[in-house]
Design a protein around this motif. Structure first.
Motif, PDB file in Angstrom:
ATOM      1  N   GLN A 127       0.815  -1.214   0.000  1.00  0.00           N
ATOM      2  CA  GLN A 127       0.000   0.000   0.000  1.00  0.00           C
ATOM      3  C   GLN A 127       0.854   1.272   0.000  1.00  0.00           C
ATOM      4  N   ASN A 128       2.161   1.098  -0.242  1.00  0.00           N
ATOM      5  CA  ASN A 128       3.102   2.223  -0.269  1.00  0.00           C
ATOM      6  C   ASN A 128       3.062   3.037   1.027  1.00  0.00           C
ATOM      7  N   ARG A 129       2.899   2.327   2.149  1.00  0.00           N
ATOM      8  CA  ARG A 129       2.854   3.002   3.449  1.00  0.00           C
ATOM      9  C   ARG A 129       4.038   2.606   4.323  1.00  0.00           C
ATOM     10  N   LEU A 130       5.029   1.954   3.726  1.00  0.00           N
ATOM     11  CA  LEU A 130       6.211   1.545   4.473  1.00  0.00           C
ATOM     12  C   LEU A 130       7.300   2.602   4.286  1.00  0.00           C
ATOM     13  N   PRO A 131       7.801   3.212   5.361  1.00  0.00           N
ATOM     14  CA  PRO A 131       8.830   4.248   5.202  1.00  0.00           C
ATOM     15  C   PRO A 131      10.045   3.711   4.449  1.00  0.00           C
ATOM     16  N   PRO A 132      10.529   4.400   3.456  1.00  0.00           N
ATOM     17  CA  PRO A 132      11.663   3.900   2.665  1.00  0.00           C
ATOM     18  C   PRO A 132      12.945   3.780   3.479  1.00  0.00           C
ATOM     19  N   GLN A 133      13.028   4.533   4.581  1.00  0.00           N
ATOM     20  CA  GLN A 133      14.243   4.496   5.400  1.00  0.00           C
ATOM     21  C   GLN A 133      14.174   3.445   6.506  1.00  0.00           C
ATOM     22  N   LEU A 134      13.169   2.563   6.474  1.00  0.00           N
ATOM     23  CA  LEU A 134      12.981   1.569   7.531  1.00  0.00           C
ATOM     24  C   LEU A 134      13.949   0.397   7.366  1.00  0.00           C
ATOM     25  N   GLN A 135      14.538  -0.037   8.498  1.00  0.00           N
ATOM     26  CA  GLN A 135      15.250  -1.303   8.533  1.00  0.00           C
ATOM     27  C   GLN A 135      14.826  -2.060   9.797  1.00  0.00           C
ATOM     28  N   VAL A 136      14.565  -3.338   9.625  1.00  0.00           N
ATOM     29  CA  VAL A 136      14.155  -4.204  10.734  1.00  0.00           C
ATOM     30  C   VAL A 136      15.266  -5.214  10.970  1.00  0.00           C
ATOM     31  N   LEU A 137      15.750  -5.302  12.205  1.00  0.00           N
ATOM     32  CA  LEU A 137      16.831  -6.213  12.553  1.00  0.00           C
ATOM     33  C   LEU A 137      16.312  -7.260  13.534  1.00  0.00           C
ATOM     34  N   LEU A 138      16.448  -8.520  13.166  1.00  0.00           N
ATOM     35  CA  LEU A 138      16.121  -9.623  14.063  1.00  0.00           C
ATOM     36  C   LEU A 138      17.430 -10.321  14.412  1.00  0.00           C
ATOM     37  N   ARG A 139      17.892 -10.089  15.620  1.00  0.00           N
ATOM     38  CA  ARG A 139      19.212 -10.557  16.053  1.00  0.00           C
ATOM     39  C   ARG A 139      19.073 -11.815  16.919  1.00  0.00           C
ATOM     40  N   ALA A 140      19.823 -12.871  16.574  1.00  0.00           N
ATOM     41  CA  ALA A 140      19.932 -14.084  17.395  1.00  0.00           C
ATOM     42  C   ALA A 140      18.574 -14.742  17.627  1.00  0.00           C
ATOM     43  N   VAL A 143      14.393  -4.886   3.558  1.00  0.00           N
ATOM     44  CA  VAL A 143      13.938  -4.220   4.785  1.00  0.00           C
ATOM     45  C   VAL A 143      14.362  -4.984   6.035  1.00  0.00           C
ATOM     46  N   VAL A 144      14.183  -6.305   6.016  1.00  0.00           N
ATOM     47  CA  VAL A 144      14.404  -7.128   7.200  1.00  0.00           C
ATOM     48  C   VAL A 144      15.740  -7.848   7.092  1.00  0.00           C
ATOM     49  N   LYS A 145      16.555  -7.714   8.125  1.00  0.00           N
ATOM     50  CA  LYS A 145      17.850  -8.385   8.172  1.00  0.00           C
ATOM     51  C   LYS A 145      17.832  -9.408   9.308  1.00  0.00           C
ATOM     52  N   ILE A 146      18.136 -10.653   8.987  1.00  0.00           N
ATOM     53  CA  ILE A 146      18.217 -11.729   9.975  1.00  0.00           C
ATOM     54  C   ILE A 146      19.682 -11.867  10.365  1.00  0.00           C
ATOM     55  N   LEU A 147      19.992 -11.536  11.609  1.00  0.00           N
ATOM     56  CA  LEU A 147      21.386 -11.410  12.034  1.00  0.00           C
ATOM     57  C   LEU A 147      21.757 -12.478  13.056  1.00  0.00           C
ATOM     58  N   PRO A 148      23.025 -12.882  13.070  1.00  0.00           N
ATOM     59  CA  PRO A 148      23.459 -13.921  14.018  1.00  0.00           C
ATOM     60  C   PRO A 148      23.617 -13.362  15.429  1.00  0.00           C
ATOM     61  N   ARG A 149      23.820 -14.282  16.351  1.00  0.00           N
ATOM     62  CA  ARG A 149      24.051 -13.924  17.738  1.00  0.00           C
ATOM     63  C   ARG A 149      25.322 -13.085  17.878  1.00  0.00           C
ATOM     64  N   THR A 150      25.314 -12.203  18.895  1.00  0.00           N
ATOM     65  CA  THR A 150      26.477 -11.382  19.190  1.00  0.00           C
ATOM     66  C   THR A 150      26.669 -11.357  20.700  1.00  0.00           C
ATOM     67  N   PRO A 151      27.869 -11.089  21.222  1.00  0.00           N
ATOM     68  CA  PRO A 151      28.049 -11.030  22.676  1.00  0.00           C
ATOM     69  C   PRO A 151      27.084 -10.048  23.331  1.00  0.00           C
ATOM     70  N   ARG A 152      26.739 -10.316  24.584  1.00  0.00           N
ATOM     71  CA  ARG A 152      25.711  -9.545  25.272  1.00  0.00           C
ATOM     72  C   ARG A 152      26.027  -8.049  25.279  1.00  0.00           C
ATOM     73  N   ALA A 153      27.279  -7.688  25.513  1.00  0.00           N
ATOM     74  CA  ALA A 153      27.621  -6.264  25.567  1.00  0.00           C
ATOM     75  C   ALA A 153      27.322  -5.582  24.237  1.00  0.00           C
ATOM     76  N   GLU A 154      27.637  -6.255  23.141  1.00  0.00           N
ATOM     77  CA  GLU A 154      27.353  -5.678  21.817  1.00  0.00           C
ATOM     78  C   GLU A 154      25.850  -5.629  21.552  1.00  0.00           C
ATOM     79  N   ALA A 155      25.130  -6.665  22.026  1.00  0.00           N
ATOM     80  CA  ALA A 155      23.676  -6.665  21.847  1.00  0.00           C
ATOM     81  C   ALA A 155      23.035  -5.508  22.612  1.00  0.00           C
ATOM     82  N   MET A 156      23.541  -5.225  23.801  1.00  0.00           N
ATOM     83  CA  MET A 156      23.004  -4.117  24.584  1.00  0.00           C
ATOM     84  C   MET A 156      23.264  -2.785  23.876  1.00  0.00           C
TER      85      MET A 156
END
Length: 422
Positions: A252-265, A284-297
């Motif tokens: 419906q052309n209602r998705l902001p073009p600058q949107l990025q969705v990150l699903l980590r771990a 838009v959607v990036k499926i990302l691997p696990r990262t150390p807790r400090a980096e995730a925070m």
């Protein structure tokens, strides 16, 4: 007067696959302020399927940590990944029962603790604590966190039988049982009405210094980043309807073009990457691997808004990351079953407006649009800082200490009454 507490916790640093380790660690860190000195019995590092050595630095200096013998049946006794279920009863680390009981008996003789505390979801911890309770006579606090038995979980007859027996034994033997949500406590009060006074709610929480310690990275101010960091099990935190909502907005052309969705771990990286590709959302959607807790925070602190998933199968649970999100002071997009404890906390108590049923794509699309509109006007809602004081891990540890103080006082009064009647 400082009293000692014998704590049985399989999940403890450097274990790195559960927020349960953080809950135990927070009690270890803050109980001394309430005159309780923890002695932790946990497992040898080799028993853990995944570790993060950096987390060892989070254990307070001087903490008495005893690492008892244990091994993982799935890695040690399996043949091509297959092993008899009986060898993994009540769980893959049942060898730890014997190691932790032996270590516990030595600790009781040496340190004379006032009570035993044991935490789920590794049932071997409960089994070991029940043995120690029987052998020492010390009062027992069971930290179940979430219920051991749901209507549909565990999903095998054998596990339900084993878990049910452990649960009934714990309810009979424990002086107090702690859960993390009102829904879990209601379930147990209904299941064991004759023991309803034993059940108490002590929620998860967050360390203010942990959220403050992470440093935001420099991000493009024009980018809208929605982030979920952590496991996304099915059906508990299934993002399928969320992907469909994004597709609906895109069509419906209602998705902001600058949107990025990150699903980590997420724990299902391949499966979700395929689902994203099927919806033609890979840009838009990036499926990302696990990262150390400090980096995730750090990544969470840098996001525009934080995604929270909790489906109807977990209505009596509140994910620990909800409290992390609160302390980051970011907008929250909550995709939750409307009848659950998580929805009640985030939407009703915290006032978050961007909430929708996790299984309803049109409702999710409306919630996302509301957030996008508010963000564009620089008026996106984030839970106020005033809510945080009640959700610190220090506050939860103080509640546990107060519960144990009352428990020991009641035991003392009962003993005095028995003596007086003799």
């Amino acid at each position: 007067m400082t009293r000692r507490l014998l704590m049985l916790a399989f999940q403890f640093p450097p274990h790195d696959q559960s927020t349960g380790a953080q809950r135990t660690l927070s009690f270890v860190r803050h109980l001394p302020a309430s005159d309780w000195s923890p002695i932790v019995i946990t497992a040898r590092e080799s028993a853990y399927p995944q570790t993060d050595p950096a987390t060892l630095k989070t254990i307070p200096s001087g903490t008495n940590v005893i690492r008892a013998f244990a091994f993982d049946v799935a890695r040690t006794l399996s043949l091509r990944g297959i092993y008899p279920q009986a060898l993994a009863t009540p769980d893959r680390w049942n060898s730890w029962i014997f190691g932790s009981v032996a270590a516990g008996l030595r600790a009781v003789r040496e340190y004379q603790p006032a009570a035993i505390w044991a935490t789920f979801p590794i049932p071997s911890a409960i089994a070991a604590a029940l043995l120690l309770r029987r052998l020492t006579g010390l009062p027992l606090i069971g930290d179940l966190r979430d219920p051991m038995l749901y209507e549909t979980w565990p999903d095998t007859r054998w596990q339900r039988r084993v878990y049910g027996r452990l649960e009934r034994s714990l309810v009979r033997a424990a002086s107090a049982i702690v859960v993390t949500t009102p829904g879990a406590r209601r379930l147990y009060c209904e299941r064991y009405p004759q023991h309803d006074e034993k059940f108490h709610t002590i929620a998860n929480g967050m360390e203010p210094d942990e959220s403050a310690a992470s440093t935001s990275t420099t991000t493009d101010a024009a980018t809208i980043t929605l982030l979920h960091s952590g496991l996304m099990e099915q059906p508990d935190r299934d993002p399928t309807a969320f992907f469909a909502a994004l597709r609906l907005l895109a069509d419906q052309n209602r998705l902001p073009p600058q949107l990025q969705v990150l699903l980590r771990a997420s724990g299902k990286e391949t499966q979700y990457a395929q689902a994203v590709q099927a919806q033609k959302l890979s840009h838009v959607v990036k499926i990302l691997p696990r990262t150390p807790r400090a980096e995730a925070m750090t990544e969470m602190k840098s996001a525009t808004a934080l995604l929270l998933f909790q489906g109807k199968h977990c209505n009596r649970q509140i994910p620990a990351k909800a409290y992390e999100y609160l302390f980051f002071g970011k907008p929250i997009v909550g995709l939750m079953d409307p009848g659950g404890d998580t929805h009640a906390l985030v939407h009703r108590d915290w006032g978050v407006p961007y909430c929708a049923d996790m299984e309803d794509p049109p409702a999710i699309a409306r919630a996302l649009e509301q957030f996008f509109d508010d963000h564009r006007r620089n008026s996106a809602y984030a839970p106020p800082a005033a809510l945080r004081d009640n959700h610190t891990r220090r506050a939860q540890a103080a509640r546990l200490a107060a519960l144990m103080d009352r428990m020991l006082a009641a035991r003392g009064q009962a003993a005095a009454s028995t003596q007086a009647s003799c």
